[in-house]
Enzyme design. Structure first.
Site, PDB file in Angstrom:
ATOM      1  N   CYS A 417      55.048  10.475 -33.328  1.00 62.14           N
ATOM      2  CA  CYS A 417      53.666  11.196 -33.721  1.00 62.14           C
ATOM      3  C   CYS A 417      53.139   9.279 -34.082  1.00 62.14           C
ATOM      4  O   CYS A 417      53.081   8.169 -33.650  1.00 62.14           O
ATOM      5  CB  CYS A 417      53.828  11.810 -34.630  1.00 62.14           C
ATOM      6  N   ARG A 463      58.042  14.266 -48.774  1.00 63.46           N
ATOM      7  CA  ARG A 463      57.402  15.014 -48.609  1.00 63.46           C
ATOM      8  C   ARG A 463      57.084  16.804 -49.537  1.00 63.46           C
ATOM      9  O   ARG A 463      56.783  18.036 -49.629  1.00 63.46           O
ATOM     10  CB  ARG A 463      58.291  15.579 -46.746  1.00 63.46           C
TER      11      ARG A 463
END
EC number: 3.1.3.95
Length: 643
Positions: A417, A463
């Site tokens: 990504c 996160r």
């Protein structure tokens, strides 16, 4: 901006928090460790000793005895290392499902615990402090109206918990201060509770994953791939593990030049190799091509070496998880994607999976429609407006394309990504789950999480926001939650292919937030080593593997050689009610699924024993018959015996 120091204060800023004193209970919570030894607190012992003579001595002491017993009943059973920090009586929990209920609210070093004796059975609410995202005060001292003055805790697991205090009682301030202190220890320079938890389990989960053993299981090293220790001190890439698998013909010096062309030094490294075709799944970050379209001969040679290691195909697929427009935009920041002109025989595919900010907003919308109430009339349109299942579909579809290229196309793939620690981890781990039956076992899945998520640097601390009061941090995102949701979707389509059950997945998610175990702390293998987590904390796998019967799927049949091809279409996906709407009592099954699983496992074990007995009986009869047929003397002997 990178937040590389966000793990530094998890456990080493202050002296270790004190162990449970004689004033606190030292028993294990039934929700986490049913086998721990329960001990009485000193207060309970002293109340018993006082009450021995109280029956014949003083009515006041009898009252004290009853009060002490009631207090003991209202207190939570504590885990080893847990102690009570604050307690408030006459607090009202505003339950969105069953109405207001009055009881005692307790804050410990690990949990927020509310218990009401007004109902039969007693009403209990038990939430780990790690699951709390923020705490807000409701109303002022002059607020009018019933239950208008209190606290609201917003949780990471969909819930909002609201408590009303009496203004004249002055308990709100104390509870608020203790919640802010112990729910967000990192923000207060305190250790996370995982560093205080002292439970001992039969198995050490920190030893579950050995990268050398896992690569050996895959047949690595071989003539095409080697294990390098170039990152042993995390100097090549501080977010990668110490051991890496790279093409055998690429020397370590060349790896350094490849690392300089990949974002954050995350070079393409092997995740999985097909046992027959030798097609591989490799992962990395984006190339640093920039607006000018820079090239790297070393990087191009490196990808050619990956392709050449697979004699079955003369092509390689590069799966970029991002939407193409996002990948193009990253060129302005120095990033970008591989040009098919520069990389010979490579085909670039964009998978259109959105970034962490889009996913965070999608989960926020989902929470709004599932908690506390569900609007029946517009349920489907409301669910569609969150785009949650659409994101799940795109992740599953991307992983399916990767698995299909490796299995059916016998072609090696490279997955990335932007930085290679969010969407990349989702795609590689799901593709490996489809390709390799080992990862569909309980221990195999634990190895998969350790390998593809933990060792390769998914930023769990950022996160999830462990112990951090900054709930609006832009780095927070439900990346790992989406992965587990995708796994659950696969278990629905293949109910006999996974050794673990739904409770296993929910337990992992609960302890993603709880900060009870050290497994999901920190952002990288390097940080976990600096914090010395294997020595200072307990692994989640220690807990799970000590009671495997709770997490075993009774329908499991070993399909180790089968490749799973889930249907990644909206028609076949569903909202995970057992997780997202589990707090609503109206959504719970009348018969607990967990206990039903245990019954089925016991029945299966009983049937397996009968099968084994019958097989032994058949084998014995067969042996006896063959012996009689091959020996004339043995045929005569029974006749003579009868005579």
């Amino acid at each position: 901006m990178e937040k590389s120091s966000s793990c530094e204060s998890l456990g080493a800023q202050l002296p270790a928090a004190r162990l449970p004193s004689e004033d606190s209970l030292s028993s294990a919570s039934t929700s986490h460790s049913e086998n721990s030894v329960h001990t009485k607190s000193a207060s309970a012992i002293s109340s018993d000793s006082i009450s021995t003579s109280a029956d014949n001595f003083s009515p006041d002491l009898r009252v004290l005895r009853e009060a002490n017993k009631l207090a003991e009943m209202e207190e939570p059973a504590l885990l080893p290392g847990e102690n009570i920090k604050d307690m408030a009586k006459d607090v009202t929990y505003i339950c969105p499902f069953t109405g207001a209920v009055r009881g005692t609210l307790t804050v410990t070093s690990y949990r927020l615990y509310f218990k009401s004796m007004e109902r039969d059975p007693p009403f209990v609410l038990d939430a780990s402090l790690g699951v709390i995202s923020r705490v807000e005060k409701i109303g002022g001292a002059s607020s009018r109206g019933e239950n208008s003055y209190g606290l609201e805790t917003v949780c990471k697991d969909i819930r909002n918990l609201r408590f009303a205090h009496k203004p004249e009682g002055r308990t709100r301030r104390s509870i608020f201060e203790n919640l802010m202190k112990y729910a967000f220890p990192v923000s207060n320079g305190l250790p996370l509770f995982a560093f205080e938890y002292k439970e001992v389990f039969p198995e050490n989960g920190w030893k579950l994953y050995d990268p050398l053993l896992e690569y050996r299981r895959q047949g690595i090293p071989n003539e095409s791939w080697r294990i390098t220790k170039i990152n042993e001190r995390y100097e090549l890439c501080d977010t990668y593990p110490a051991l890496l698998v790279v093409p055998a013909n690429i020397p370590d010096e060349e790896l350094k030049r490849v690392a300089s062309f990949r974002s954050r030094g995350r070079i393409p490294v092997l995740s999985w190799i097909h046992p027959e075709s030798q097609a591989t799944v490799t992962r990395c970050s984006q190339p640093m091509v920039g607006v000018s379209g820079k090239r790297s001969k070393e990087d191009e040679k490196y990808l050619q070496a990956i392709m050449d290691s697979n004699a079955q195909s003369h092509k390689i697929f590069i799966f970029d998880a991002r939407p193409s427009v996002n990948a193009v935009a990253n060129k302005a920041k120095g990033g970008g994607y591989e040009s098919e002109d520069a990389y010979q025989n490579a085909e670039l595919v964009f998978l259109d999976i959105h970034n962490i900010h889009v996913m965070r907003e999608s989960l926020r919308k989902l929470k709004e429609i599932v908690y506390p109430t569900i609007e029946e009339t517009h349920w489907l349109s409301n669910l569609e407006s969150t785009h949650w299942l659409e994101h799940i579909k795109l992740i599953l579809a991307g992983a399916l394309r990767i698995a299909d290229k490796v299995e059916s196309g016998k072609t090696s793939v490279v997955v990335h990504c932007s930085d290679g620690w969010d969407r990349t981890a989702q795609l590689t781990s799901l593709a490996m789950l489809m390709l390799d039956g080992y990862y569909r076992t309980i221990r195999g899945f634990e190895v998969l999480v350790e390998k593809e998520w933990l060792s390769f640097g998914h930023r769990f601390q950022l996160r999830v926001g462990h112990g951090d009061k900054n709930h609006a941090d832009a780095d927070r995102s439900p990346v790992f939650l989406q992965f587990i949701d995708c796994v659950w979707q696969m278990t629905r389509q293949f109910p006999t292919a996974f050794e673990f059950n739904e409770y296993f997945l929910i337990t992992i998610l609960d302890h993603l937030y709880s900060c009870l175990f050290g497994t999901f702390l920190c952002n990288s293998e390097q940080q976990r080593g600096k914090e010395n987590l294997p020595k200072k904390t307990v692994s989640l796998w220690s807990y799970i593997n000590s009671q495997l019967e709770d997490f075993t799927n009774p329908l499991y049949g070993s399909y180790s050689n089968h490749v799973l091809y889930p249907v990644a279409s909206m028609r076949h996906l569903e909202l995970w009610v057992g997780y997202y709407i589990r707090w609503n009592p109206r959504m719970k099954p009348q018969e607990p699924i967990h206990s039903r699983y245990k019954e089925l496992l016991a029945k299966r074990a009983e049937l397996q024993r009968k099968v084994e007995e019958l097989q032994r009986e058949i084998s014995n009869r067969s042996t006896s018959s063959s012996e009689r047929a091959s020996s004339p003397a043995q045929c005569v002997t029974p006749v003579q015996t009868v005579v």
